[in-house]
Design a protein around this motif. Structure first.
Motif, mmCIF file in Angstrom:
data_model
loop_
_atom_site.group_PDB
_atom_site.id
_atom_site.type_symbol
_atom_site.label_atom_id
_atom_site.label_comp_id
_atom_site.label_asym_id
_atom_site.label_seq_id
_atom_site.Cartn_x
_atom_site.Cartn_y
_atom_site.Cartn_z
ATOM 1 N N THR A 170 7.378 0.692 38.546
ATOM 2 C CA THR A 170 8.467 0.482 37.603
ATOM 3 C C THR A 170 8.867 -0.991 37.578
ATOM 4 O O THR A 170 8.264 -1.834 38.210
ATOM 5 C CB THR A 170 9.680 1.345 37.995
ATOM 6 N N LYS A 171 9.914 -1.291 36.830
ATOM 7 C CA LYS A 171 10.571 -2.608 36.815
ATOM 8 C C LYS A 171 9.598 -3.756 36.515
ATOM 9 O O LYS A 171 9.625 -4.799 37.166
ATOM 10 C CB LYS A 171 11.278 -2.866 38.151
ATOM 11 N N GLN A 172 8.770 -3.577 35.500
ATOM 12 C CA GLN A 172 7.820 -4.623 35.136
ATOM 13 C C GLN A 172 8.495 -5.831 34.506
ATOM 14 O O GLN A 172 7.871 -6.877 34.320
ATOM 15 C CB GLN A 172 6.755 -4.053 34.194
ATOM 16 N N ASP A 173 9.785 -5.700 34.185
ATOM 17 C CA ASP A 173 10.536 -6.829 33.656
ATOM 18 C C ASP A 173 11.065 -7.735 34.755
ATOM 19 O O ASP A 173 11.559 -8.832 34.477
ATOM 20 C CB ASP A 173 11.714 -6.325 32.822
ATOM 21 N N MET A 174 10.950 -7.306 36.008
ATOM 22 C CA MET A 174 11.510 -8.056 37.123
ATOM 23 C C MET A 174 10.478 -9.023 37.704
ATOM 24 O O MET A 174 9.273 -8.801 37.633
ATOM 25 C CB MET A 174 11.970 -7.105 38.238
ATOM 26 N N GLU A 175 10.997 -10.105 38.292
ATOM 27 C CA GLU A 175 10.127 -11.055 38.970
ATOM 28 C C GLU A 175 10.105 -10.745 40.474
ATOM 29 O O GLU A 175 10.777 -9.829 40.952
ATOM 30 C CB GLU A 175 10.614 -12.480 38.730
ATOM 31 N N ASN A 176 9.306 -11.514 41.207
ATOM 32 C CA ASN A 176 9.214 -11.369 42.667
ATOM 33 C C ASN A 176 8.772 -9.968 43.073
ATOM 34 O O ASN A 176 9.292 -9.369 44.015
ATOM 35 C CB ASN A 176 10.552 -11.703 43.339
ATOM 36 N N LYS A 177 7.790 -9.426 42.371
ATOM 37 C CA LYS A 177 7.274 -8.108 42.722
ATOM 38 C C LYS A 177 6.378 -8.245 43.949
ATOM 39 O O LYS A 177 5.416 -8.998 43.943
ATOM 40 C CB LYS A 177 6.505 -7.511 41.533
ATOM 41 N N SER A 178 6.717 -7.468 45.005
ATOM 42 C CA SER A 178 5.982 -7.626 46.255
ATOM 43 C C SER A 178 5.620 -6.302 46.898
ATOM 44 O O SER A 178 5.360 -6.241 48.085
ATOM 45 C CB SER A 178 6.836 -8.436 47.249
ATOM 46 N N TYR A 179 5.615 -5.215 46.133
ATOM 47 C CA TYR A 179 5.352 -3.898 46.701
ATOM 48 C C TYR A 179 3.862 -3.765 47.027
ATOM 49 O O TYR A 179 3.025 -3.806 46.128
ATOM 50 C CB TYR A 179 5.759 -2.824 45.685
ATOM 51 N N PRO A 180 3.478 -3.599 48.284
ATOM 52 C CA PRO A 180 2.058 -3.514 48.647
ATOM 53 C C PRO A 180 1.516 -2.090 48.527
ATOM 54 O O PRO A 180 1.051 -1.486 49.487
ATOM 55 C CB PRO A 180 2.073 -3.976 50.105
ATOM 56 N N GLN A 181 1.635 -1.486 47.328
ATOM 57 C CA GLN A 181 1.219 -0.116 47.141
ATOM 58 C C GLN A 181 -0.289 0.038 47.348
ATOM 59 O O GLN A 181 -1.055 -0.887 47.121
ATOM 60 C CB GLN A 181 1.599 0.388 45.738
ATOM 61 N N LYS A 182 -0.682 1.242 47.793
ATOM 62 C CA LYS A 182 -2.098 1.511 48.014
ATOM 63 C C LYS A 182 -2.852 1.542 46.689
ATOM 64 O O LYS A 182 -3.976 1.076 46.590
ATOM 65 C CB LYS A 182 -2.259 2.844 48.746
ATOM 66 N N TRP A 183 -2.226 2.108 45.680
ATOM 67 C CA TRP A 183 -2.806 2.112 44.342
ATOM 68 C C TRP A 183 -1.695 2.403 43.327
ATOM 69 O O TRP A 183 -0.648 2.935 43.667
ATOM 70 C CB TRP A 183 -3.927 3.143 44.225
ATOM 71 N N VAL A 184 -1.963 2.063 42.072
ATOM 72 C CA VAL A 184 -1.012 2.300 40.986
ATOM 73 C C VAL A 184 -1.766 2.914 39.829
ATOM 74 O O VAL A 184 -2.812 2.401 39.413
ATOM 75 C CB VAL A 184 -0.331 0.985 40.532
#
Length: 258
Positions: A89-103
Motif C-alpha cells: 500500500t501507500k505508493q504515494d509515500m516516500e521512504n518506502k523500506s518494507y523488506p517484504q518477501k514478495w509483492v
C-alpha cells in the motif's frame, strides 16, 4: 467491518471484512486468575475471520520496519491454506523500506491506482455463488455500530492515538422523530456516551469550555446525516468507566460470541 462491492455488469459481488489489527499481547495475572484481556480478544477476532474467508489480502505497509508482529502474521498465513494476495500500500509515500518477501500487487489509494487489477485478481479466486446481499447494499452494519464508528473516527482525528484507544462508545438511545405531521421532517435523535478510563481523560475529551466535545459531536452529526440521509440530533456525553478494558461484561458486549 464488512464492506460490500457489487458489479452487476460483471455479475460479481465481493464482501470485504476489515479485521482488527494483530499485535503482541500479554496475559495479566490477578491472584490465581488469568484475565482474558482486550488485546487477546482483538487478536482472536482477526484470527477467526481467516477461517471464513475465501481470499486473504495481506496489506504491506512499506513505510514501517518489518518486525515480530509481521513475522507472526506471515507464519500464520503460510498455514491457513487460503489464497493470499500480498498488496503493498501507500505508493504515494516516500521512504518506502518494507523488506517484504514478495509483492503481488501495489495500490495507491490517493491516486486510486491498482484497484481494477486487484478486483480482477480477487474475482478469479472466489467461488461461484448467488449474491448474498442486494446489489444496493454496501454494508450490513447495524445502526448502533455505524454511529459508534463515526464517533470513534472523530475521536482519533481530534485527539490522536492515546485517548481513543482507552475509550469505547456506547449508544444508549436511537429514536426516529418527525413523522407526527405531514410537514415534519424525519430526524434521528441519538444519545451516545464516550466512556474513558480516568477523570483526566474525561477532561481532555471535553476540552476547555466544552469546545472539544462540541466539535466531536458536531462533526459526527454532520457525517451521520450524510450516512442516514436525514436530520440528526446527537446528544454526546463523556463518562468515566475505570478499567473497562478488564471488565468482562463490557468486553462481551464489544466482542459478542458468534
Amino acid at each position: 467491518i464488512p464492506g460490500i462491492f457489487t458489479d452487476e455488469e460483471k455479475g460479481i459481488q465481493m464482501i470485504f471484512l476489515d479485521t482488527p489489527w494483530i499485535h503482541n499481547h500479554s496475559w495479566e495475572q490477578y491472584g490465581s486468575q488469568k484475565v482474558y484481556d482486550i488485546n487477546e480478544r482483538i487478536n482472536s477476532e482477526a484470527y477467526a475471520s481467516l477461517h471464513s474467508a475465501d481470499v486473504v489480502l495481506r496489506l504491506l505497509d512499506p513505510t514501517r520496519t518489518y518486525g515480530e508482529e509481521d513475522e507472526r502474521i506471515d507464519t500464520l498465513l503460510e498455514k491457513i491454506g487460503k489464497p493470499v494476495i500480498r498488496i503493498e500500500t501507500k505508493q504515494d509515500m516516500e521512504n518506502k523500506s518494507y523488506p517484504q518477501k514478495w509483492v503481488d500487487l501495489r495500490i495507491d489509494s490517493v491516486a486510486r491506482l491498482g484497484f481494477e487489477e486487484l478486483f480482477e485478481r480477487i474475482a478469479s479466486l472466489l467461488p461461484e455463488w448467488p449474491y448474498l446481499y442486494d446489489p444496493d447494499f454496501y454494508t450490513d452494519q447495524s445502526m448502533d455500530l455505524r454511529i459508534q464508528e463515526v464517533i470513534r473516527e472523530r475521536l482519533f482525528l481530534e485527539l490522536g492515538d492515546e485517548i481513543p484507544y482507552a475509550s469505547y462508545i456506547e449508544v444508549s438511545q436511537i429514536e426516529e422523530k418527525g413523522w407526527d405531521t405531514p410537514k415534519s421532517l424525519p430526524m434521528l435523535s441519538i444519545q451516545a456516551y464516550i466512556n474513558v478510563e480516568s477523570d483526566s481523560q474525561k477532561v481532555i475529551v471535553i476540552g476547555k469550555w466544552g469546545a472539544k466535545i462540541q466539535k466531536i459531536g458536531t462533526e459526527s452529526r454532520i457525517l451521520l446525516e450524510e450516512i442516514f440521509d436525514k436530520k440528526v440530533f446527537l446528544a454526546l456525553r463523556v463518562k468515566v468507566h475505570k478499567n473497562w478494558r478488564k471488565d468482562q461484561n463490557i468486553l462481551n458486549k464489544i466482542f459478542p460470541k458468534k
